[in-house]
Scaffold this active site. Sequence first.
Site, short mmCIF file in Angstrom:
data_model
loop_
_atom_site.label_atom_id
_atom_site.label_comp_id
_atom_site.label_asym_id
_atom_site.label_seq_id
_atom_site.Cartn_x
_atom_site.Cartn_y
_atom_site.Cartn_z
N ILE A 1 -4.78 10.59 11.38
CA ILE A 1 -3.63 11.14 10.66
C ILE A 1 -4.13 11.91 9.44
O ILE A 1 -5.08 11.49 8.77
CB ILE A 1 -2.68 10.00 10.21
CG1 ILE A 1 -2.30 9.10 11.40
CG2 ILE A 1 -1.45 10.57 9.53
CD1 ILE A 1 -1.56 9.79 12.52
N ASN B 1 1.21 -2.33 5.32
CA ASN B 1 0.50 -1.05 5.41
C ASN B 1 -0.80 -1.04 4.61
O ASN B 1 -1.69 -0.24 4.90
CB ASN B 1 1.41 0.08 4.91
CG ASN B 1 0.69 1.40 4.82
OD1 ASN B 1 0.39 2.04 5.82
ND2 ASN B 1 0.35 1.82 3.59
N SER C 1 -4.43 0.12 14.13
CA SER C 1 -5.17 1.38 14.27
C SER C 1 -5.71 1.46 15.69
O SER C 1 -5.98 0.42 16.31
CB SER C 1 -6.34 1.44 13.29
OG SER C 1 -7.22 2.51 13.59
N TYR D 1 -13.75 -2.80 9.96
CA TYR D 1 -12.41 -2.22 10.10
C TYR D 1 -11.83 -2.49 11.49
O TYR D 1 -10.67 -2.89 11.63
CB TYR D 1 -12.49 -0.71 9.84
CG TYR D 1 -11.15 -0.02 9.79
CD1 TYR D 1 -10.33 -0.13 8.67
CD2 TYR D 1 -10.70 0.77 10.86
CE1 TYR D 1 -9.10 0.51 8.62
CE2 TYR D 1 -9.48 1.41 10.82
CZ TYR D 1 -8.68 1.28 9.69
OH TYR D 1 -7.46 1.91 9.64
N ALA E 1 -12.63 -4.87 13.57
CA ALA E 1 -12.35 -6.31 13.69
C ALA E 1 -11.06 -6.68 12.98
O ALA E 1 -10.26 -7.47 13.50
CB ALA E 1 -13.52 -7.12 13.13
N GLY F 1 0.82 -1.21 0.00
CA GLY F 1 0.00 0.00 0.00
C GLY F 1 0.85 1.25 0.00
O GLY F 1 0.56 2.21 0.72
N ALA F 2 1.90 1.25 -0.83
CA ALA F 2 2.92 2.30 -0.75
C ALA F 2 2.79 3.40 -1.79
O ALA F 2 3.65 4.27 -1.88
CB ALA F 2 4.32 1.67 -0.88
N ASP G 1 -2.54 -7.35 -5.20
CA ASP G 1 -3.69 -7.43 -4.30
C ASP G 1 -3.24 -8.34 -3.16
O ASP G 1 -3.11 -9.55 -3.33
CB ASP G 1 -4.90 -8.01 -5.02
CG ASP G 1 -6.09 -8.23 -4.10
OD1 ASP G 1 -6.00 -7.87 -2.90
OD2 ASP G 1 -7.11 -8.76 -4.57
N LYS H 1 -8.46 -4.72 12.37
CA LYS H 1 -7.30 -4.16 13.05
C LYS H 1 -7.07 -4.80 14.42
O LYS H 1 -5.94 -4.98 14.86
CB LYS H 1 -7.45 -2.64 13.19
CG LYS H 1 -7.46 -1.89 11.85
CD LYS H 1 -6.20 -2.14 11.04
CE LYS H 1 -6.14 -1.28 9.78
NZ LYS H 1 -4.90 -1.50 9.01
#
Length: 247
Positions: free
Chosen positions: A188, A90, A142, A155, A157, A12-13, A63, A159
């Site tokens: 952020i 990430n 997170s 989300y 669950a 995810g960069a 993916d 994290k």
Amino acid sequence: MKLENKVSMVTGAARGIGKEIAVLFAGEGSDLAICDVNEEILAETKSEIESATGRKVLTAKVDVASVKEVEDFVKKILDNLGSLDILVNNAGITRDNLVLRMSEEEWDAVLDVNLKGAFNCIKAVTRPMMKKRSGKIVNMASIIGLMGNAGQANYSASKGGLIALTKTVAKELGSRNINVNAIAPGFIQTEMTDKLADEAREKLLGLIPLGRMGKTGDVAKLALFLASDDSEYVTGQVIQVDGGMVM
């Protein structure tokens, strides 16, 4: 040059926190293998990093929910860069909705990328890291995985699961000198938070003792610490970067 002669894989960069981590790591001497589902933006990020640092940057559209795509990318890294020392998980997505209205697709999509994707990457890098008897794995969790949040059951669950995965893998790989830690960012300043309505933004800021949102660089600097020799005796930890929002 905290990462000199290292090879780092960052998922995810293409932009946001992932890009900030990749840029910082390259500046500290690491060659990079970066992936994302957005090839066009990923190519721009590659060009920026190479021009600014002169480091090698290997890219691929991946993916992370696909075992084969992850395994193929790791093989490509080892074949082209000769090593793999650091993994930063990430890549992540959101599909927010209330539980009552959340579809199966919304649930599965988030769990597949955020949790299964991290598992796929960890599994793919474990063998080469074990062979070297060294490695650093940094998972992007997170604060939502710690506190929950209405409208984000999928989300939170994913994290929360990632935090548990971090602790388990740290115990499994510690004897091979592989450190596994998680970062739990708060709110952020990214494209995602830029979409917040003014009222929602003010409400959030009222919950943060430091009174402001964090910057992508705040997260990247912690990732650098966890990826470098400075954190040799740190593993299985979840470190918050949230301005004091969750204590």
